[in-house]
Design a protein around this motif. Structure first.
Motif, PDB file in Angstrom:
ATOM      1  N   ARG A 166       0.765  -1.244   0.172  1.00  0.00           N
ATOM      2  CA  ARG A 166       0.034  -0.181   0.288  1.00  0.00           C
ATOM      3  C   ARG A 166       0.895   1.110  -0.041  1.00  0.00           C
ATOM      4  NH1 ARG A 166      -5.332  -0.415   1.763  1.00  0.00           N
ATOM      5  NH2 ARG A 166      -5.815  -2.402   1.213  1.00  0.00           N
ATOM      6  N   ARG A 167       2.044   1.187   0.659  1.00  0.00           N
ATOM      7  CA  ARG A 167       2.889   2.319   0.857  1.00  0.00           C
ATOM      8  C   ARG A 167       3.317   2.580  -0.653  1.00  0.00           C
ATOM      9  NH1 ARG A 167       5.505   0.715   5.299  1.00  0.00           N
ATOM     10  NH2 ARG A 167       7.075  -0.242   3.931  1.00  0.00           N
ATOM     11  N   LEU A 168       3.931   1.304  -1.333  1.00  0.00           N
ATOM     12  CA  LEU A 168       4.492   1.779  -2.829  1.00  0.00           C
ATOM     13  C   LEU A 168       3.316   2.164  -3.644  1.00  0.00           C
ATOM     14  CD1 LEU A 168       6.970   1.042  -4.342  1.00  0.00           C
ATOM     15  CD2 LEU A 168       6.028  -0.983  -5.171  1.00  0.00           C
ATOM     16  N   ALA A 169       2.103   1.769  -3.392  1.00  0.00           N
ATOM     17  CA  ALA A 169       1.092   2.249  -4.252  1.00  0.00           C
ATOM     18  C   ALA A 169       0.936   3.569  -4.178  1.00  0.00           C
ATOM     19  CB  ALA A 169      -0.499   1.488  -3.994  1.00  0.00           C
ATOM     20  N   GLU A 170       0.885   4.182  -2.726  1.00  0.00           N
ATOM     21  CA  GLU A 170       0.813   5.649  -2.590  1.00  0.00           C
ATOM     22  C   GLU A 170       1.933   6.337  -3.236  1.00  0.00           C
ATOM     23  OE1 GLU A 170      -1.761   7.337  -1.196  1.00  0.00           O
ATOM     24  OE2 GLU A 170      -2.632   5.554  -1.362  1.00  0.00           O
ATOM     25  N   GLU A 171       3.346   5.784  -2.934  1.00  0.00           N
ATOM     26  CA  GLU A 171       4.403   6.724  -3.329  1.00  0.00           C
ATOM     27  C   GLU A 171       4.299   6.938  -4.817  1.00  0.00           C
ATOM     28  OE1 GLU A 171       7.473   4.782   0.219  1.00  0.00           O
ATOM     29  OE2 GLU A 171       7.879   4.586  -2.082  1.00  0.00           O
ATOM     30  N   LEU A 172       4.253   5.751  -5.496  1.00  0.00           N
ATOM     31  CA  LEU A 172       4.084   5.830  -6.844  1.00  0.00           C
ATOM     32  C   LEU A 172       2.937   6.399  -7.529  1.00  0.00           C
ATOM     33  CD1 LEU A 172       6.134   2.588  -7.917  1.00  0.00           C
ATOM     34  CD2 LEU A 172       7.068   5.020  -7.330  1.00  0.00           C
ATOM     35  N   ASN A 173       1.791   6.566  -6.789  1.00  0.00           N
ATOM     36  CA  ASN A 173       0.572   6.762  -7.169  1.00  0.00           C
ATOM     37  C   ASN A 173      -0.034   6.037  -8.339  1.00  0.00           C
ATOM     38  OD1 ASN A 173      -1.806   8.305  -7.508  1.00  0.00           O
ATOM     39  ND2 ASN A 173      -0.920   9.774  -8.783  1.00  0.00           N
ATOM     40  N   VAL A 174      -0.188   4.697  -8.087  1.00  0.00           N
ATOM     41  CA  VAL A 174      -0.055   3.473  -9.098  1.00  0.00           C
ATOM     42  C   VAL A 174      -1.742   3.717  -9.630  1.00  0.00           C
ATOM     43  CG1 VAL A 174       1.425   2.216  -8.204  1.00  0.00           C
ATOM     44  CG2 VAL A 174      -0.973   1.670  -7.491  1.00  0.00           C
ATOM     45  N   TRP A 175      -1.810   3.066 -10.870  1.00  0.00           N
ATOM     46  CA  TRP A 175      -3.025   3.238 -11.295  1.00  0.00           C
ATOM     47  C   TRP A 175      -4.066   1.903 -10.767  1.00  0.00           C
ATOM     48  CZ3 TRP A 175      -6.143  -0.061 -14.929  1.00  0.00           C
ATOM     49  CH2 TRP A 175      -7.262   0.687 -15.362  1.00  0.00           C
ATOM     50  N   SER A 176      -3.404   0.877 -10.546  1.00  0.00           N
ATOM     51  CA  SER A 176      -4.120  -0.245 -10.217  1.00  0.00           C
ATOM     52  C   SER A 176      -3.085  -1.220  -9.198  1.00  0.00           C
ATOM     53  CB  SER A 176      -4.478  -1.154 -11.426  1.00  0.00           C
ATOM     54  OG  SER A 176      -3.682  -1.466 -12.125  1.00  0.00           O
ATOM     55  N   ILE A 177      -3.498  -2.106  -8.523  1.00  0.00           N
ATOM     56  CA  ILE A 177      -3.064  -3.209  -7.756  1.00  0.00           C
ATOM     57  C   ILE A 177      -3.365  -4.522  -8.137  1.00  0.00           C
ATOM     58  CG2 ILE A 177      -2.776  -4.193  -5.386  1.00  0.00           C
ATOM     59  CD1 ILE A 177      -3.146  -1.156  -4.479  1.00  0.00           C
ATOM     60  N   HIS A 178      -2.366  -5.393  -8.581  1.00  0.00           N
ATOM     61  CA  HIS A 178      -2.704  -6.646  -8.923  1.00  0.00           C
ATOM     62  C   HIS A 178      -2.477  -7.853  -7.913  1.00  0.00           C
ATOM     63  CE1 HIS A 178      -1.656  -4.906 -13.442  1.00  0.00           C
ATOM     64  NE2 HIS A 178      -2.966  -4.402 -12.597  1.00  0.00           N
ATOM     65  N   LEU A 179      -3.354  -8.495  -7.568  1.00  0.00           N
ATOM     66  CA  LEU A 179      -3.131  -9.655  -6.476  1.00  0.00           C
ATOM     67  C   LEU A 179      -3.574 -10.958  -6.896  1.00  0.00           C
ATOM     68  CD1 LEU A 179      -4.526  -7.673  -3.148  1.00  0.00           C
ATOM     69  CD2 LEU A 179      -2.156  -7.618  -4.114  1.00  0.00           C
ATOM     70  N   GLU A 180      -3.126 -12.042  -6.430  1.00  0.00           N
ATOM     71  CA  GLU A 180      -3.510 -13.185  -6.513  1.00  0.00           C
ATOM     72  C   GLU A 180      -4.876 -13.434  -5.876  1.00  0.00           C
ATOM     73  OE1 GLU A 180      -3.988 -17.265  -6.754  1.00  0.00           O
ATOM     74  OE2 GLU A 180      -4.016 -16.154  -4.816  1.00  0.00           O
ATOM     75  N   LYS A 181      -5.664 -13.964  -6.656  1.00  0.00           N
ATOM     76  CA  LYS A 181      -7.326 -13.958  -6.519  1.00  0.00           C
ATOM     77  C   LYS A 181      -7.495 -14.448  -5.231  1.00  0.00           C
ATOM     78  CE  LYS A 181      -7.777 -18.627  -8.611  1.00  0.00           C
ATOM     79  NZ  LYS A 181      -8.278 -19.337  -9.690  1.00  0.00           N
ATOM     80  N   SER A 182      -6.890 -15.471  -4.467  1.00  0.00           N
ATOM     81  CA  SER A 182      -7.382 -15.904  -3.357  1.00  0.00           C
ATOM     82  C   SER A 182      -7.214 -14.968  -2.057  1.00  0.00           C
ATOM     83  CB  SER A 182      -6.580 -17.189  -2.983  1.00  0.00           C
ATOM     84  OG  SER A 182      -5.350 -17.080  -2.858  1.00  0.00           O
ATOM     85  N   SER A 183      -6.475 -13.887  -2.532  1.00  0.00           N
ATOM     86  CA  SER A 183      -6.361 -12.783  -1.351  1.00  0.00           C
ATOM     87  C   SER A 183      -7.204 -11.785  -1.520  1.00  0.00           C
ATOM     88  CB  SER A 183      -4.908 -12.375  -1.341  1.00  0.00           C
ATOM     89  OG  SER A 183      -4.806 -11.550  -2.453  1.00  0.00           O
ATOM     90  N   ILE A 184      -8.214 -11.794  -2.466  1.00  0.00           N
ATOM     91  CA  ILE A 184      -9.410 -10.833  -2.594  1.00  0.00           C
ATOM     92  C   ILE A 184     -10.539 -10.959  -1.747  1.00  0.00           C
ATOM     93  CG2 ILE A 184     -10.837  -9.757  -4.216  1.00  0.00           C
ATOM     94  CD1 ILE A 184      -8.036  -9.543  -5.576  1.00  0.00           C
ATOM     95  N   SER A 185     -10.946  -9.828  -0.934  1.00  0.00           N
ATOM     96  CA  SER A 185     -12.259  -9.728  -0.461  1.00  0.00           C
ATOM     97  C   SER A 185     -12.996  -8.666  -0.993  1.00  0.00           C
ATOM     98  CB  SER A 185     -12.044  -9.858   1.088  1.00  0.00           C
ATOM     99  OG  SER A 185     -11.438  -8.554   1.287  1.00  0.00           O
ATOM    100  N   ARG A 186     -14.229  -8.782  -0.600  1.00  0.00           N
ATOM    101  CA  ARG A 186     -15.240  -7.700  -0.713  1.00  0.00           C
ATOM    102  C   ARG A 186     -14.776  -6.323  -0.035  1.00  0.00           C
ATOM    103  NH1 ARG A 186     -20.881  -8.016  -2.264  1.00  0.00           N
ATOM    104  NH2 ARG A 186     -21.165 -10.199  -1.653  1.00  0.00           N
ATOM    105  N   GLU A 187     -14.118  -6.610   1.035  1.00  0.00           N
ATOM    106  CA  GLU A 187     -13.762  -5.463   1.864  1.00  0.00           C
ATOM    107  C   GLU A 187     -12.390  -4.938   1.523  1.00  0.00           C
ATOM    108  OE1 GLU A 187     -14.525  -8.783   3.216  1.00  0.00           O
ATOM    109  OE2 GLU A 187     -16.337  -7.944   3.663  1.00  0.00           O
ATOM    110  N   LEU A 188     -11.429  -5.659   0.891  1.00  0.00           N
ATOM    111  CA  LEU A 188     -10.169  -5.330   0.288  1.00  0.00           C
ATOM    112  C   LEU A 188     -10.522  -4.382  -0.839  1.00  0.00           C
ATOM    113  CD1 LEU A 188      -7.162  -5.320   0.457  1.00  0.00           C
ATOM    114  CD2 LEU A 188      -7.320  -7.500  -0.810  1.00  0.00           C
TER     115      LEU A 188
END
Ligand code: G3P
Ligand code: MG
Length: 240
Positions: A166-188
């Motif tokens: 999340r820190r890297l995402a903020e620092e680089l102001n990324v467009w998207s985050i790409h995660l392995e599907k099993s780590s995805i939840s509605r809340e996330l």
């Protein structure tokens, strides 16, 4: 870039055709894919080649590490069905004006030559891909690329969410985050979207799984079978 659900042809139409080959990318485009994902590595003589693994055994008839082979040697190999390992420039040419290309900076040292290649194509007036999204598992490559190609949309790739990600995402102001599907939840999904970024999941091949993630509000998926979902992208997908 569309706000509709995104389906990215993961290594091309790699479920049916040899991954990361021009054949797989061409078939994905013919099936209606508007997004392609590819993995890039460097040859010993600094050519940008499209191949997932650091070694040749799984996807070609060659042996050993990609990074110690010269391009001429890599180009002799069969990457499946007689296809060669493509150059990044060849895939960009194929996708020109037809698709957004997610270049995953897989190999060490790829950020600089990829930024250079994109710059050269731009100054030569070559038809660009509709858009480039640069991603990487490696903070170093993504950070360097951000500096060398300012303005290009970026994405960190990870198995799962973490404070460092999340820190890297903020620092680089990324467009998207790409995660392995099993780590995805509605809340996330909601949490990432609250930060103004998109969340994409890899690798999703089953329709019921894709529909569940879409119903949770996920922005898109990487799939080996883009042809399975063709005609389901964008507004028509949302609608039915
Ligand atoms: O970038 C999404 C996905 O491609 C990451 O995993 O191992 O398929 O490159 P991998
Ligand atoms: Mg990849």
């Amino acid at each position: 870039m569309t706000d509709d659900f995104i389906i990215i042809a993961h290594r091309g139409a790699s479920g049916e055709y040899p991954e990361n080959t021009l054949l797989a990318f061409r078939q994905a485009l013919e099936a209606g894919a508007t997004w392609l994902e590819l993995d890039v590595q460097l040859s010993a003589d600094s050519a940008l080649v499209v191949i997932h693994d650091e070694t040749l055994e799984r996807t070609t008839d060659g042996r050993g590490a990609v990074a110690v082979k010269a391009l001429a040697e890599l180009r002799q190999l069969d990457a499946g069905r007689g296809e060669k390992i493509p150059l990044l420039s060849e895939v960009l040419e194929l996708a020109a004006g037809r698709a957004t290309v997610n270049i995953e900076l897989k190999g060490a040292g790829t950020a600089e030559p990829v930024a250079q290649l994109l710059g050269q194509r731009k100054s030569a007036g070559l038809i660009p891909a509709d858009r480039i999204l640069a991603s990487s598992l490696y903070e170093r490559e993504l950070t360097l690329f951000a500096r060398l190609a300012p303005g290009t949309p970026l994405a960190p790739v990870a198995e799962q969410d973490s404070p460092a990600l999340r820190r890297l995402a903020e620092e680089l102001n990324v467009w998207s985050i790409h995660l392995e599907k099993s780590s995805i939840s509605r809340e996330l999904i909601a949490e990432v979207q609250r930060t103004g970024r998109k969340l994409l999941a890899y690798t999703v091949n089953a329709t019921d799984e894709l529909e569940r993630l879409r119903d949770w509000g996920l922005d898109g998926v990487f799939s080996d079978f883009p042809e399975r979902f063709s005609g389901k992208q964008g507004a028509s997908f949302r609608g039915g």
